[in-house]
Design an enzyme around this catalytic site. Structure first.
Site, PDB file in Angstrom:
ATOM      1  N   SER A 194       0.842  -1.193   0.000  1.00  0.00           N
ATOM      2  CA  SER A 194       0.000   0.000   0.000  1.00  0.00           C
ATOM      3  C   SER A 194       0.876   1.241   0.000  1.00  0.00           C
ATOM      4  O   SER A 194       1.772   1.388   0.841  1.00  0.00           O
ATOM      5  CB  SER A 194      -0.908  -0.004   1.229  1.00  0.00           C
ATOM      6  OG  SER A 194      -1.809   1.079   1.207  1.00  0.00           O
ATOM      7  N   ALA A 195       0.600   2.176  -0.912  1.00  0.00           N
ATOM      8  CA  ALA A 195       1.484   3.316  -1.117  1.00  0.00           C
ATOM      9  C   ALA A 195       1.543   4.258   0.078  1.00  0.00           C
ATOM     10  O   ALA A 195       2.587   4.865   0.344  1.00  0.00           O
ATOM     11  CB  ALA A 195       1.051   4.089  -2.363  1.00  0.00           C
ATOM     12  N   CYS A 320      -8.684  -0.571  25.172  1.00  0.00           N
ATOM     13  CA  CYS A 320      -9.312   0.660  25.626  1.00  0.00           C
ATOM     14  C   CYS A 320      -9.425   1.691  24.506  1.00  0.00           C
ATOM     15  O   CYS A 320     -10.159   2.655  24.628  1.00  0.00           O
ATOM     16  CB  CYS A 320      -8.503   1.262  26.773  1.00  0.00           C
ATOM     17  SG  CYS A 320      -8.093   0.081  28.057  1.00  0.00           S
TER      18      CYS A 320
END
Length: 476
Positions: A194-195, A320
């Site tokens: 992913s770029a 959380c």
């Protein structure tokens, strides 16, 4: 304001910005058309594909661009499984894969397929022999990330790829976190990235499928990107992604060494400056820019907010901070502490002074958060005579007479562990404390607390009051 969350999205690289702006003027036409503007767009697309393929280590005609890294993973998984349907329906994945891989696995299981999950050790890495043993008959595809997105641990991709080759199983590597630092070694079959993880623009992914890998793209057929990524190409984004990948690779050796030294400083100094902290992930075989640590007796959401107020942007794998209220699947698979979890991932160009200021600020932030929760200071201390947390005293609400039982039902992390720490010093050696909790994080954090504090985690058992009873025996 120091931005320390490059593992989520790296700031846009200057080269990406320049290429993006230039290609908006030159690359707006349809690259499938034969007129002048189309030919110009096709030249830009071909050049971007060649540059990206060189960085990946594959042929240009083996690589396609997708609308995201997630789409690249989903296309790769579904296409490889469909192409090898006659072999079987088993998909093998590691327990710490990115959610995009695990979601693809869930979809495969929902459609009737079989999924085998390979466990990891406390460092977050799979055992190559253990992974190989999972490649049984009927395995259509195996998936293994090159490096973990939460703790930075590098996986033994080359060894696993060799095992997959021997078993005749293609290996898909999610290289999103590592591709900007260098090519993935080993004989992988498919690779996704992913770029926006290496400083390219968001909305561009890539998928490489080696020649000879049986692959059947799923969904409606499309003439673009070899039929594997339907729709009009985001040409300006693709050009910027390829240009920035080439640029960060040219800088990777020098910048990686510089950031690794800064991360080493964080790894050492956090353990020195903050009591009751666990630095997780492999200390050696890891990404150069990423470090993750977990702090006892404090919740991750508070730490993130307080650090943000001090001007630092970090992320967390604590339950959380999660909408699901469950601990990170990565931390859970590793069996390490999840409460008070902080991930620091330094972007290129991070100044040493910013790291020093972070280390100056962190101890006070953690101490303040612990104080507001009434947590023990430093190592857990025995309660004062006649007093105890949640009324740990004879006849006080929340505690049974006889064997010590702390009722933490309805309490979110890290309260169950805080209450355990407060009372353990009042139990004679060999005695036990039973903690009643219905927070999913307790199943991970109570055993992790025992590991850190030298106590014996006996196990869990059903509770008549609801939730789970976690039994701890005092040793130290």
């Amino acid at each position: 304001m120091p931005y320390f969350d490059a593992a989520s999205a790296a700031p846009l690289h200057p080269v990406a910005r320049q290429a993006l702006l230039a290609s908006l003027d030159e690359g707006w036409a349809d690259p499938a058309r034969l007129y002048r503007e189309g030919r110009r767009a096709r030249l830009l697309l071909d050049a971007a594909r060649e540059a990206a393929a060189e960085a990946v280590g594959c042929r240009p005609d083996e690589l396609v661009f997708t609308p995201s890294g997630t789409r690249a993973v989903h296309t790769g998984v579904s296409g490889a499984l469909a192409g090898r349907r006659r072999v079987g329906d088993r998909l093998v994945v590691s327990a710490v894969e990115h959610s995009s891989v695990l979601h693809a696995a869930e979809a495969h299981a929902a459609a009737g397929g079989t999924v085998t999950e390979v466990p990891v050790g406390r460092s977050g890495a799979v055992d190559a022999d253990g992974f190989a043993s999972a490649l049984g008959a009927g395995t259509a595809l195996a998936c293994l990330q090159s490096a973990n997105h939460e703790v930075g641990t590098e996986q033994p991709v080359a060894e696993v790829a060799e095992a997959c080759r021997a078993a005749g199983v293609p290996l898909l590597v999610d290289a999103a976190q590592s591709l900007g630092w260098g090519p993935v070694e080993g004989g992988w079959s498919l690779l996704a990235a992913s770029a926006h993880k290496w400083g390219g623009p968001a909305g561009v992914g890539l998928l490489a499928v080696r020649k000879g890998v049986r692959f059947a793209p799923q969904g409606p057929a499309d003439e673009r990107e070899s039929g594997r990524a339907p729709g009009f190409e985001n040409l300006p984004g693709i050009v910027a992604a390829a240009a920035s990948l080439r640029a960060v690779r040219a800088e990777a050796a020098a910048e990686g060494a510089r950031l690794r030294a800064l991360v080493d400083r964080i790894r050492v100094r956090v353990a020195e400056l903050v009591p009751d902290v666990e630095v997780v992930g492999d200390p050696v075989r890891r990404l150069p820019h990423l470090v993750t640590f977990s702090c006892l007796y404090v919740d991750g959401e508070t730490l993130l907010h307080e650090l943000d107020r001090e001007g630092f942007s970090v992320s967390s794998g604590s339950s959380c901070t999660s909408s699901t209220l469950t601990p990170s699947h990565v931390l859970r698979a590793m069996g390490v502490l999840s409460e008070g979890n902080v991930r620091v991932s330094l972007p290129a160009g991070t100044a040493a002074g910013d790291v020093d200021r972070f280390l100056d600020v962190l101890p006070g932030v953690v101490a303040g958060a612990r104080e507001r929760l009434g947590a023990p200071a430093g190592r857990a201390a025995a309660p004062a005579a006649g007093a105890g947390p949640l009324g740990v005293d004879g006849g006080t609400p929340g505690v049974d007479a006889g064997p010590l039982v702390v009722d933490a039902l309805g309490k979110r992390c890290p309260i169950p562990v805080i209450e355990l720490a407060k009372v353990i010093g009042g139990v004679p050696p060999g005695g036990t404390v039973t903690v009643l909790a219905d927070d999913a994080a307790a199943r991970l954090d109570i055993p992790a607390w025992c590991e850190m504090r030298g106590q014996e985690y006996v196990g869990e058992e059903p509770s008549a009051r609801g939730g789970v009873a976690y039994v701890v025996r005092r040793v130290a």
